[in-house]
Scaffold this motif. Sequence first.
Motif, mmCIF file in Angstrom:
data_model
loop_
_atom_site.group_PDB
_atom_site.id
_atom_site.type_symbol
_atom_site.label_atom_id
_atom_site.label_comp_id
_atom_site.label_asym_id
_atom_site.label_seq_id
_atom_site.Cartn_x
_atom_site.Cartn_y
_atom_site.Cartn_z
ATOM 1 N N GLY A 345 0.774 -1.238 0.000
ATOM 2 C CA GLY A 345 0.000 0.000 0.000
ATOM 3 C C GLY A 345 0.797 1.275 0.000
ATOM 4 N N ASP A 373 5.240 9.425 0.532
ATOM 5 C CA ASP A 373 4.228 8.480 0.072
ATOM 6 C C ASP A 373 3.162 9.260 -0.678
ATOM 7 O OD1 ASP A 373 2.657 6.297 -0.343
ATOM 8 O OD2 ASP A 373 1.850 6.217 1.691
ATOM 9 N N THR A 375 0.285 8.126 -1.657
ATOM 10 C CA THR A 375 -1.078 7.730 -1.317
ATOM 11 C C THR A 375 -1.606 8.601 -0.187
ATOM 12 O OG1 THR A 375 -0.399 6.098 0.323
ATOM 13 C CG2 THR A 375 -0.533 5.373 -1.968
ATOM 14 N N THR A 376 -2.906 8.568 0.006
ATOM 15 C CA THR A 376 -3.537 9.362 1.064
ATOM 16 C C THR A 376 -4.062 8.498 2.203
ATOM 17 O OG1 THR A 376 -5.655 9.271 -0.118
ATOM 18 C CG2 THR A 376 -4.206 11.152 -0.571
ATOM 19 N N THR A 377 -3.713 7.207 2.178
ATOM 20 C CA THR A 377 -4.236 6.303 3.206
ATOM 21 C C THR A 377 -3.252 6.090 4.352
ATOM 22 O OG1 THR A 377 -3.403 4.407 1.949
ATOM 23 C CG2 THR A 377 -5.692 5.097 1.546
ATOM 24 N N SER A 378 -2.083 6.710 4.302
ATOM 25 C CA SER A 378 -1.071 6.507 5.326
ATOM 26 C C SER A 378 -1.226 7.538 6.440
ATOM 27 C CB SER A 378 0.337 6.605 4.721
ATOM 28 O OG SER A 378 0.519 5.621 3.715
ATOM 29 N N ALA A 379 -0.880 7.124 7.650
ATOM 30 C CA ALA A 379 -0.867 8.002 8.810
ATOM 31 C C ALA A 379 0.559 8.154 9.306
ATOM 32 C CB ALA A 379 -1.766 7.447 9.921
ATOM 33 N N TRP A 393 2.474 4.728 8.590
ATOM 34 C CA TRP A 393 1.869 3.411 8.801
ATOM 35 C C TRP A 393 0.494 3.400 8.176
ATOM 36 C CZ3 TRP A 393 -2.755 2.440 11.201
ATOM 37 C CH2 TRP A 393 -3.278 3.433 12.020
ATOM 38 N N ARG A 394 0.042 2.223 7.830
ATOM 39 C CA ARG A 394 -1.293 2.048 7.264
ATOM 40 C C ARG A 394 -1.828 0.692 7.649
ATOM 41 N NH1 ARG A 394 -2.232 -0.735 2.732
ATOM 42 N NH2 ARG A 394 -3.843 0.748 2.132
ATOM 43 N N LEU A 396 -3.535 -2.893 7.011
ATOM 44 C CA LEU A 396 -3.540 -3.911 5.961
ATOM 45 C C LEU A 396 -4.337 -5.091 6.500
ATOM 46 C CD1 LEU A 396 -2.398 -4.383 3.106
ATOM 47 C CD2 LEU A 396 -0.523 -5.647 4.158
ATOM 48 N N ARG A 400 -1.288 -4.008 10.747
ATOM 49 C CA ARG A 400 -0.733 -2.723 10.353
ATOM 50 C C ARG A 400 0.719 -2.918 9.888
ATOM 51 N NH1 ARG A 400 -2.753 1.511 15.108
ATOM 52 N NH2 ARG A 400 -4.984 1.375 14.627
#
Length: 577
Positions: A345, A373, A375-379, A393-394, A396, A400
Amino acid sequence: MNLPTLPVLTAGVLALACVFALARVWRQRAQRSRLALVTLLALQPALATALYFGLFPPLHMAQTGSSLVVLTAGWRSAAAANLSGQRIALPEAEPAASAERAPDLATALRRHPQITLLHILGHGLEARDRDAAHGYQIDFIPAPLPAGLVALHVPSRVAVGNALRVRGRVQGVDAGTVELLDPGNQRVQRSPLAHDGWFEMQMAVREAGLTAYTLRVLDVAGTLQDSVPLPMEVVTATPLRLLVLAGAPNPELKYLRRWAKDAGIAMHTRIAVGGGSALGDAPIALTDDSLRAFDLVLLDTRSLQALPASEVRALTLAMHKGLGVLLQLDAAPAPALRARLREWGFALATGDATQTVSLAAGLPALPSYRVTDSTTTSARLLSDTDGQPLGLWRALGRGRVGLLPISETYPLVLQGMGERHAQLWSEITATLARSQESAPLLPPSAPAWVGERVIVCALPAITAAATLAPQHPGPTAAPGRCIAEWPQRAGWQRLQQIAQPLHYFALQQRTALAWRLSLRQQATRQLALQSTHAPTRRGQAMPQRGRAWPWLAAWLVLAAAAWICERRLHERPSATR
């Protein structure tokens, strides 16, 4: 019985009683004078009418849109202009000659149904009155807070080996200091107050059990201004199972192993040394069955690149089932590594720029890789001193996966900051590790004082003797069943309504007074803020019952007149002969 049928039933009973009374007086007409007979006949329906309207006063149309001035504790020091409207004083308010006393706000609003606007003066509404204030326009005029601690953020439960972080704000104490005392009243931390009154301290906890630290506020002369207990439950957490896969021996692993031992973490290592050989613990193959025995897997760049495709698939499948994985970059991410991370991801931009970062002011700079990164799904995993993200982190599946660009963290230990090193890895593992299947119940997050309501939610099982709390716990409460308690003594309390032990601490009424009043003002401000977004009630005519005492007084006068007619104006037959 429905409320509208009660007046009708009462009127019927009084009418029937009036008929019987008239019949009795008429049957005894021969024994009474003409004046007494006429008077008693007229008084019977008058008595019934006065009693009925004393029980149910006549309705009149009242105009809504009036305001109510609510006096709470400290209202005399609130800077308020001349406010118009009815004034009521709640029980905790100082005496006011022109205010009507009310046991609570709900009672006052029932007495004055035409009210649509509340002017609240003082330190705000207690928990007892906040539910009644919903739906009204609120204008809150707070009173000045006393000097002392007005904000505090401290966990109520800490695991052994983790760091206890205390953060708060002191008001009215310029150039002061705060001290943290252990349960033996020995000072363990001392910190000066910032110009805005904020402070932050931290320390490691080593022993499990119910304990209470103490936070003291001192002015510039060293005089004690405030003292607040910091109760907490230090628990022995379920040992975390950590699997470390390293591409080569390095000092980072040495200090990581030292931290894991102090934190009670079961650590299994596999260190590649080339030629197919490995050091560390017993060799272990990454399969679905073997990975169930671990909560977190730590890899570096070389170890992830060296994993065969079968073990990568097993690792991915284990993450979907709840396993946590952390990749610590100790080398620039190659295209092959970016391809594997894309399957998890992450879409890392190309480049291998390095930089130095600092986790907080006063900490040494650490080497790090600059990763981005798309993507916009990572914190964010961590933050530097400027608030910029350090690591990602994201989720999965149920697990995680995290990415730590800091290649070396052991310089913190070499610089004498072992506790900060331990806190860093504790935060990472707490974020990524597999969640426990049976997490312990959490005590109330808000502080509790003697005599005040304490609400505990998310309870799995409550005994039959428990009383469910009908109040709304608030938007931040966890879902599930809730119970409410009112502690009657200070100190540690245990909820008796649940099978699993749950403890919380109740403070004395006068302890941490500034903090208590600050929390009350914050809750009242929140109500006032919510009222600004609520639809405004329009002034309109509405039925309202008048006062009952004039009718009851009239009934008493008429009853006295009837008694005089019965006893004094009764003309005996012997007196007429």
